[in-house]
Design a protein around this motif. Structure first.
Motif, short mmCIF file in Angstrom:
data_model
loop_
_atom_site.label_atom_id
_atom_site.label_comp_id
_atom_site.label_asym_id
_atom_site.label_seq_id
_atom_site.Cartn_x
_atom_site.Cartn_y
_atom_site.Cartn_z
N VAL A 1 2.39 -6.14 2.00
CA VAL A 1 1.29 -6.67 2.79
C VAL A 1 0.99 -8.09 2.33
CG1 VAL A 1 -1.18 -6.43 3.16
CG2 VAL A 1 0.28 -4.44 3.31
N GLU B 1 -15.46 -12.27 5.93
CA GLU B 1 -15.96 -12.39 7.31
C GLU B 1 -17.44 -12.07 7.39
OE1 GLU B 1 -13.56 -11.04 10.50
OE2 GLU B 1 -11.84 -10.69 9.21
N TYR C 1 0.84 -1.21 0.00
CA TYR C 1 0.00 0.00 0.00
C TYR C 1 0.87 1.25 0.00
CZ TYR C 1 -4.30 -2.57 0.98
OH TYR C 1 -5.37 -3.38 0.90
N SER D 1 -5.46 -11.12 12.40
CA SER D 1 -5.79 -9.80 11.90
C SER D 1 -4.56 -9.15 11.25
CB SER D 1 -6.27 -8.94 13.06
OG SER D 1 -6.95 -7.83 12.56
N SER E 1 -3.20 -9.98 8.41
CA SER E 1 -2.32 -10.89 7.68
C SER E 1 -2.50 -10.77 6.17
CB SER E 1 -2.57 -12.32 8.13
OG SER E 1 -3.93 -12.64 7.99
N GLY E 2 -3.41 -9.95 5.72
CA GLY E 2 -3.54 -9.70 4.28
C GLY E 2 -4.68 -10.42 3.60
N LYS E 3 -5.60 -10.98 4.37
CA LYS E 3 -6.71 -11.73 3.77
C LYS E 3 -7.63 -10.83 2.96
CE LYS E 3 -8.30 -12.88 7.79
NZ LYS E 3 -7.44 -12.18 8.76
N THR E 4 -8.09 -9.75 3.60
CA THR E 4 -8.98 -8.84 2.90
C THR E 4 -8.30 -8.26 1.67
OG1 THR E 4 -10.08 -8.29 4.96
CG2 THR E 4 -10.35 -6.74 3.14
N THR E 5 -7.03 -7.95 1.81
CA THR E 5 -6.29 -7.40 0.68
C THR E 5 -6.34 -8.35 -0.52
OG1 THR E 5 -4.85 -6.29 2.26
CG2 THR E 5 -4.06 -6.45 -0.01
N1 LIG Z 1 -6.12 0.91 2.36
C1 LIG Z 1 -5.01 0.57 3.04
N2 LIG Z 1 -3.97 1.43 3.09
C2 LIG Z 1 -2.84 1.09 3.77
N3 LIG Z 1 -2.67 -0.04 4.42
C3 LIG Z 1 -3.65 -0.96 4.41
C4 LIG Z 1 -4.88 -0.68 3.72
N4 LIG Z 1 -5.70 -1.74 3.89
C5 LIG Z 1 -5.00 -2.62 4.64
N5 LIG Z 1 -3.78 -2.16 4.95
C6 LIG Z 1 -2.75 -2.87 5.74
O1 LIG Z 1 -2.51 -4.09 5.10
C7 LIG Z 1 -2.36 -5.12 6.05
C8 LIG Z 1 -3.32 -6.26 5.73
O2 LIG Z 1 -4.63 -5.80 5.84
P1 LIG Z 1 -5.89 -6.70 5.55
O3 LIG Z 1 -7.06 -5.81 5.63
O4 LIG Z 1 -5.68 -7.42 4.28
O5 LIG Z 1 -5.84 -7.70 6.77
P2 LIG Z 1 -6.86 -8.87 7.13
O6 LIG Z 1 -6.10 -10.11 7.05
O7 LIG Z 1 -8.07 -8.77 6.31
O8 LIG Z 1 -7.16 -8.53 8.65
P3 LIG Z 1 -8.55 -8.65 9.44
O9 LIG Z 1 -8.68 -10.07 9.84
O10 LIG Z 1 -8.30 -7.77 10.61
O11 LIG Z 1 -9.62 -8.17 8.55
C9 LIG Z 1 -2.59 -4.50 7.41
O12 LIG Z 1 -1.35 -4.30 8.02
C10 LIG Z 1 -3.24 -3.20 7.11
O13 LIG Z 1 -2.83 -2.23 8.04
#
Ligand SMILES: Nc1ncnc2c1ncn2[C@@H]1O[C@H](COP(=O)(O)OP(=O)(O)OP(=O)(O)O)[C@@H](O)[C@H]1O
Ligand SMILES: [Mg+2]
Lengths: 415, 375
Positions: free
Chosen positions: B35, B176, B29, B55, B57-61
């Motif tokens: 990420v 989720e 990002y 949380s 770990s990059g799943k949503t990304t």
């Molecule tokens: N729009 C963004 N801009 C900058 N950093 C981001 C952005 N979205 C996510 N991140 C960062 O990327 C990393 C992964 O985020 P992500 O949302 O993919 O996690 P996740 O696995 O979905 O977590 P969770 O279980 O909490 O939803 C995190 O460190 C987050 O801070």
């Protein structure tokens, strides 16, 4: 769970629960009331009382009844045809004598002058000679001033001798009584207030639309930009609030006048002939008012947009909507409470606007508010000013109800 | 929307026909930290794949890159064999269920469901038919005229699922979707989503950080940590045969012992614990003799008072704490120099109830103890 209907709930000390609750609540209510009392008093004194006083003034009509009591009484028996009988003239002469002593005839002169122009001098000259009048009063009065020989004069005195009058409202709506006493519209070339009201509504609508078009993207950016940038943008939006209204309006004069900044730039590129008349007309009023009222559109829009999560747009896109469709069908409808609140606010502020049109509006850019000011400061016809003000207030109230019907006032987000 | 006979599990066995493929995808990002680090993942048609991980770990990304709301910094994502990096979200035809449902608040349930069909210019009669079928599918037939705000969390969730499915996408992403629901509703919805998945034969990529949810629903689970897939396996494999200390610790309960590998023979190895004892374990991820290792053992595989000599690892232990859980008693014991060693004693006649401070013998087979990376 629900108690049996015939056994009322009681507290531990045997008192009915309802009573106990009310006692406990009363204290809280009293405290709450005391806390708002200063504000309540302030609002009553500075807002509620003046408004009711204004509404009273718009129909208040004490002059003729108080200064010409005998005439008023004598006129009650008159059928309104031809000239009134001698008894009326005699009563009038007596009232004039007394009025002259008490120095009250001026009030009648002014009041009658609102109805028939030229009546001020008629009353004043008659008052000066009232003491020397002799019976038969009919002839001597008509001799003093020809007006007293016109049945219309006496019809007006009879009509306006009541405690209250509709005549200020009639004037404010460009209406008048014709010879037979019916209410009709003024002839076209004498109408002042209806065209002015029309212009006020039209310009206010225009300003509302312009502020919406200009404000919507700004509010959108405020709501969606990262905090760092949106804070800066917010300061820019609020900056006008921290600047005096007069300063802002006069800056527009500097920019818009025919030798002003804008026209100088135009002249530089397109020659002296290209200078435009941007001030002392409706263009100036619209430009300056749009600028000044812009924050009132942006802030309600922003507060609504702030609550719309970006997820909705994403959801719409994931469901197959292109960015434009997603905006039109998902984002825009959710901003309607903000659009409604902003538009209502800007429109209501516009129709009562005064200072900016006064400074940059010239003759064709004046609004109803300017005429209210004129009647209060120059012509001193407060009754008419009050009637105009009450009509403005009435249209705001109507707007409010229309808004409530269409959008629901509970949905309004003002900040 | 056909009910395929060979089922999702069968489809999962054919990895070379990947329906979704992440090909060395990286994402950053801020241009400073990755990420998602070099993600390679094949998802078969009809598969239910879960991304599980802590949380951040990059799943949503990953999901957002697949849906088209984020662009991959490097690498390629292929959908049905075609690269989709430059396809905008609305042209990808991927259904998505968001964590907060994202039901349009100004539209009724029916209008919400009709939306994806309307933007596709489906005919009115077709829309009515499909909306009705989708509502029936989630058993919400009577709620068509309500606004989302007039629905409970679970009902909103069902509508969100129905909306993501109503335009018959082949691939549905769920981020989720059950996060906001209470336990009971969650379990019910897990079952329903699974049922819908099985009956429609769609491919689902599901994100959760609830391991139970992942274990009960998925064909395969990708365990994420720190932008890397730690292990990609079926739920059973993941639980029974974790391949790293992180996965062993993240999924299920797990006793850990640290030690140094002293001897390797074939599939097994001997490990000298920090406390001095030597245990036999399965060699999973040890670099060689002398390497440090983390030993992992599921509590339910610990045998209480074993017959002497029946197991390679038998030790004396002392009861530290007992937690009564009905069907079993969770017992914390001190053994081999650690005092957070968990044993599950079944609440059965053969197992007399122990008391705090009492000593007992515990043992386990070499198969059940896995020697992993030091973590
Ligand atoms: N729009 C963004 N801009 C900058 N950093 C981001 C952005 N979205 C996510 N991140 C960062 O990327 C990393 C992964 O985020 P992500 O949302 O993919 O996690 P996740 O696995 O979905 O977590 P969770 O279980 O909490 O939803 C995190 O460190 C987050 O801070
Ligand atoms: Mg997430």
């Amino acid at each position: 769970m629900t108690p049996a209907p015939d056994t009322a709930m009681v507290t531990a000390d045997g008192l009915p629960l309802k009573l106990k609750l009310r006692q406990a609540e009363r204290r809280k209510k009293l405290t709450a009331f005391l806390l708002v009392t200063p504000l309540l008093l302030f609002i009553i004194v500075t807002f509620v009382v003046p408004i009711f006083d204004m509404m009273r003034r718009s129909i208040d009509n004490p002059e003729i009844g108080e200064v010409l009591p005998r005439t008023t009484e004598a006129l009650q028996a008159w059928d309104g045809r031809d000239l009134p009988p001698e008894s009326v003239y005699a009563a009038f002469a007596a009232d004039m004598v007394e009025g002259r002593e008490n120095r009250t005839t001026g009030r009648v002169a002014t009041r009658l002058n609102y109805e028939i122009s030229g009546m001020r001098s008629a009353v004043n000259s008659t008052a000066r000679r009232a003491a020397r009048l002799e019976a038969p009063f009919k002839e001597s009065l008509i001799e003093t001033h020809a007006r007293w020989g016109d049945p219309y004069t006496w019809q007006v005195i009879q009509r306006e001798s009541g405690r209250f009058t509709a005549s200020y409202y009639l004037s404010a709506l460009d209406l008048r009584y014709d010879e037979s006493g019916r209410i009709t519209l003024q002839p076209e070339e004498q109408r002042i207030y209806l065209p002015l009201a029309l212009r006020t509504f039209w310009l206010s609508g225009l300003v509302t639309v312009i502020t919406l078009i200009l404000g919507f993207p700004v509010a959108y950016m405020l709501a969606t930009l990262p905090l760092r940038y949106s804070n800066l943008l917010m300061i820019l939006v609020l900056l006008p609030f921290w600047t005096s209204l007069l300063v802002r309006t006069t800056s527009w004069i500097v920019i818009l006048q025919s030798q002003g900044v804008f026209n100088d730039i135009v002249a530089f590129f397109f020659g002296e002939g290209a200078r435009m008349q941007l001030m002392h007309n409706q263009i100036g009023t619209v430009i300056a008012m749009s600028h000044i009222l812009l924050p009132f559109m942006i802030l309600p829009l922003y507060s609504v947009m702030k609550t719309i999560p970006p997820g909705y747009m994403r959801a719409a896109r994931s469901l197959g909507a292109n960015p434009f469709t997603a905006f039109r069908r998902v984002y825009l409808p959710q901003t309607i409470p903000g659009i409604g609140a902003g538009a209502l606010l800007v429109f209501i502020l516009s129709i009562g606007y005064y200072i900016t049109p006064a400074l940059v509006g010239g003759r064709t850019g004046q609004l109803v508010g300017n005429l209210v000011a004129f009647h209060i400061q120059n012509s001193l016809n407060w009754g008419l000013a009050a009637a105009l003000g009450t009509l403005l207030l009435g249209s705001v109230v109507i707007l409010y109800f229309v808004y409530n019907r269409l959008i629901g006032i509970d949905n309004m987000k003002l900040g | 929307m056909s009910n395929s006979d060979d089922g999702p599990a069968a489809a999962a066995d054919v990895p070379n026909e990947a329906f979704v493929r992440f090909d060395s995808v990286q994402k950053s990002y801020d241009g400073e930290t990755l990420v998602v680090k070099d993600l390679n993942l094949d998802i078969a048609r009809g598969e239910f794949l879960t991304m599980l991980g802590p949380s951040g770990s990059g799943k949503t990304t990953c999901l957002m890159m697949l849906a088209g709301f984020e662009t991959a910094t490097h690498g390629e994502i292929l959908l049905d064999g075609t690269p989709i990096n430059n396809v905008p979200p609305h042209k990808r035809g991927i259904g998505m269920v968001f964590q907060n449902y994202a039901l349009f608040p100004h539209m009724t349930v029916t209008e919400n469901l009709a939306f994806p069909l309307e933007v596709r210019k489906t005919s009115r009669s077709e829309i009515d038919r499909k909306v009705k079928r989708a509502l029936d599918m989630v058993e919400m037939g009577e709620f068509g005229n309500r606004r989302p705000a007039q629905l409970s969390g679970g009902q909103q969730q069902r509508i969100a699922v129905a909306r993501a499915l109503v335009f018959e996408p082949d691939l549905v992403l769920m981020d989720e979707p059950l996060g906001a629901l209470d336990k009971q509703l969650r379990e019910q919805m897990q079952y329903e989503i699974k049922r819908i998945h099985d009956s429609l034969g769609i491919t689902v990529v599901y994100v959760t950080h609830d391991q139970t949810e992942a274990l009960t629903m998925s064909d395969r689970i990708a365990v994420f940590n720190d932008g890397v897939i730690q292990q990609l396996a079926t739920p059973e494999d993941l639980y029974e045969r974790p391949e790293s200390a992180f996965v062993a610790g993240f999924i299920g309960e797990n006793n850990r012992l640290r030690g140094v590998v002293t001897d390797i023979d074939g599939k097994h190895c001997s490990v000298q614990l920090e406390h001095g004892e030597t245990v036999r374990a399965q060699r999973i991820r040890v670099s060689g003799e002398g390497a440090e290792t983390m030993l992992s053992l599921r509590p339910e595989r610990v045998v209480i008072d074993p017959v002497e000599g029946s197991l390679p690892n038998i030790f004396d232990a002392r009861v530290e704490e007992l937690i009564y859980l009905g069907d079993h008693i969770r017992t914390r014991v001190a053994v081999c120099g650690v005092d957070d060693f968990i044993v599950k004693i079944p609440n059965a006649q053969a197992h007399p109830i122990k008391r705090r401070g009492e000593s007992l013998r515990v043992g386990w087979s070499a198969e059940d103890m896995r020697a992993l990376d030091p973590g």
